[in-house]
Write an enzyme that holds these catalytic residues in place. Structure first.
Site, PDB file in Angstrom:
ATOM      1  CG  ASP A   1      -0.288  -0.425   2.706  1.00 42.53           C
ATOM      2  OD1 ASP A   1       0.813  -0.251   2.653  1.00 42.53           O
ATOM      3  OD2 ASP A   1      -1.112  -0.805   3.417  1.00 42.53           O
TER       4      ASP A   1
ATOM      5  CG  ASN B   1      -8.766  -1.517  12.085  1.00 40.89           C
ATOM      6  OD1 ASN B   1      -7.805  -2.246  11.994  1.00 40.89           O
ATOM      7  ND2 ASN B   1      -9.506  -0.530  11.492  1.00 40.89           N
TER       8      ASN B   1
HETATM    9  C1  GLP Z   1      -0.461   0.388   8.398  1.00 42.45           C
HETATM   10  C2  GLP Z   1      -0.125  -0.566   7.274  1.00 42.45           C
HETATM   11  C3  GLP Z   1      -0.092  -2.030   7.448  1.00 42.45           C
HETATM   12  C4  GLP Z   1       0.362  -2.496   8.943  1.00 42.45           C
HETATM   13  C5  GLP Z   1      -0.388  -1.830   9.981  1.00 42.45           C
HETATM   14  C6  GLP Z   1       0.454  -2.291  11.257  1.00 42.45           C
HETATM   15  O1  GLP Z   1      -1.756   0.680   8.612  1.00 42.45           O
HETATM   16  N1  GLP Z   1      -1.000  -0.245   6.244  1.00 42.45           N
HETATM   17  O2  GLP Z   1       0.143  -2.610   6.333  1.00 42.45           O
HETATM   18  O3  GLP Z   1       0.380  -3.960   8.980  1.00 42.45           O
HETATM   19  O4  GLP Z   1       0.025  -0.309   9.902  1.00 42.45           O
HETATM   20  O5  GLP Z   1       1.507  -1.300  11.639  1.00 42.45           O
HETATM   21  P1  GLP Z   1       2.524  -1.493  12.694  1.00 42.45           P
HETATM   22  O6  GLP Z   1       3.215  -2.869  12.523  1.00 42.45           O
HETATM   23  O7  GLP Z   1       3.316  -0.310  12.613  1.00 42.45           O
HETATM   24  O8  GLP Z   1       1.705  -1.873  13.990  1.00 42.45           O
END
Ligand code: GLP
Length: 240
Positions: free
Chosen positions: A67, A135
């Site tokens: 993304d 979430n």
């Molecule tokens: C963002 C990304 C996700 C990721 C999520 C969790 O929203 N688009 O791909 O998995 O964050 O992030 P973190 O690993 O920093 O908790």
């Protein structure tokens, strides 16, 4: 879904990088689906260390990312394109021409989504790495996203904007929209590896692994994948 409970974040990162390295060592032309967020950072560090010590080469590896924020150019420090260069690609011998991500600056959303869908069809992934949103989101597929979705533009959930604000100067700096690979395409990877670390992921981990398979919890779809491994640390596994 195969579940591995690691003692801590260090072990989680080592196990995740072992799995990714196994794929690259088996096939120097492998296609890796990669993820941003803080969770994969430890695994990326191990991959860089391994490249420097053991010379594992990424010259022929191709990568596709999940993304990208809408409205951020690849040069923006908070863009996911920049994140990947800074935290992984710059430490490897990978050819940046072989690394793909959505163009956050694309003016025509539909055209960009169609371009990425086509690209994903031409690059079947050997493995797709994922983090987990608090979430239950995967990539930027927020709760309620249809399981058959392709690349699309999303309006981020308020909780996601709040979670991700820590990486920006303030909450107002966080883009409200993003391009994301769809759930259908995540499921098309030959193998899926999802990581979750820390107590703030414990509810999402429980819902993903033990609750109903429902579009309300996007990550729950992974239970339908034939080869999905979840690696969690003890804190994130607390409710399993
Ligand atoms: C963002 C990304 C996700 C990721 C999520 C969790 O929203 N688009 O791909 O998995 O964050 O992030 P973190 O690993 O920093 O908790």
């Amino acid at each position: 879904m195969k579940i591995i409970i690691a003692d801590d974040y260090q072990e989680l990162s080592r196990r995740a990088s072992d799995l990714l390295l196994e794929v690259v060592k088996r096939d120097p032309y492998a296609v890796l689906g990669l993820a941003t967020g803080t969770t994969p950072l430890g695994a990326y560090e191990h991959m860089i260390e391994n490249h420097k010590k053991n010379g594992t080469s990424y010259l022929h590896v191709r990568t596709v990312n999940l993304d990208e924020y809408k409205g951020l150019p690849a040069s923006h420090p908070q863009s996911y394109a920049c994140f990947m260069r800074h935290n992984l690609f710059d430490g490897l011998d990978i050819d940046l021409e072989n690394t793909y991500i959505e163009n956050g600056m694309a003016a025509e959303e539909e055209e960009e989504c169609a371009r990425y869908d086509k690209l994903l069809r031409s690059l079947p992934r050997d493995v797709q790495l994922l983090g987990l949103g608090s979430n239950g989101h995967i990539a930027f597929n927020e709760p309620g996203t249809p399981f058959d979705s392709g690349t699309h533009v999303v309006t981020l959930a308020e909780s996601t904007v709040r979670d991700n604000a820590r990486l920006f100067a303030g909450i107002d700096e966080v883009p409200r929209k993003a391009f994301t690979m769809g759930i259908r395409q995540i499921m098309q990877a030959r193998r899926v590896l999802i990581l979750a670390s820390g107590a703030n992921k414990a509810d999402a981990v429980f819902c993903m692994a033990k609750g109903p398979v429902t579009e309300d919890v996007p990550a729950s779809v992974l239970r339908l994948h034939p080869d999905c491994t979840l690696i969690v640390d003890r804190a994130a596994a607390a409710k399993l």
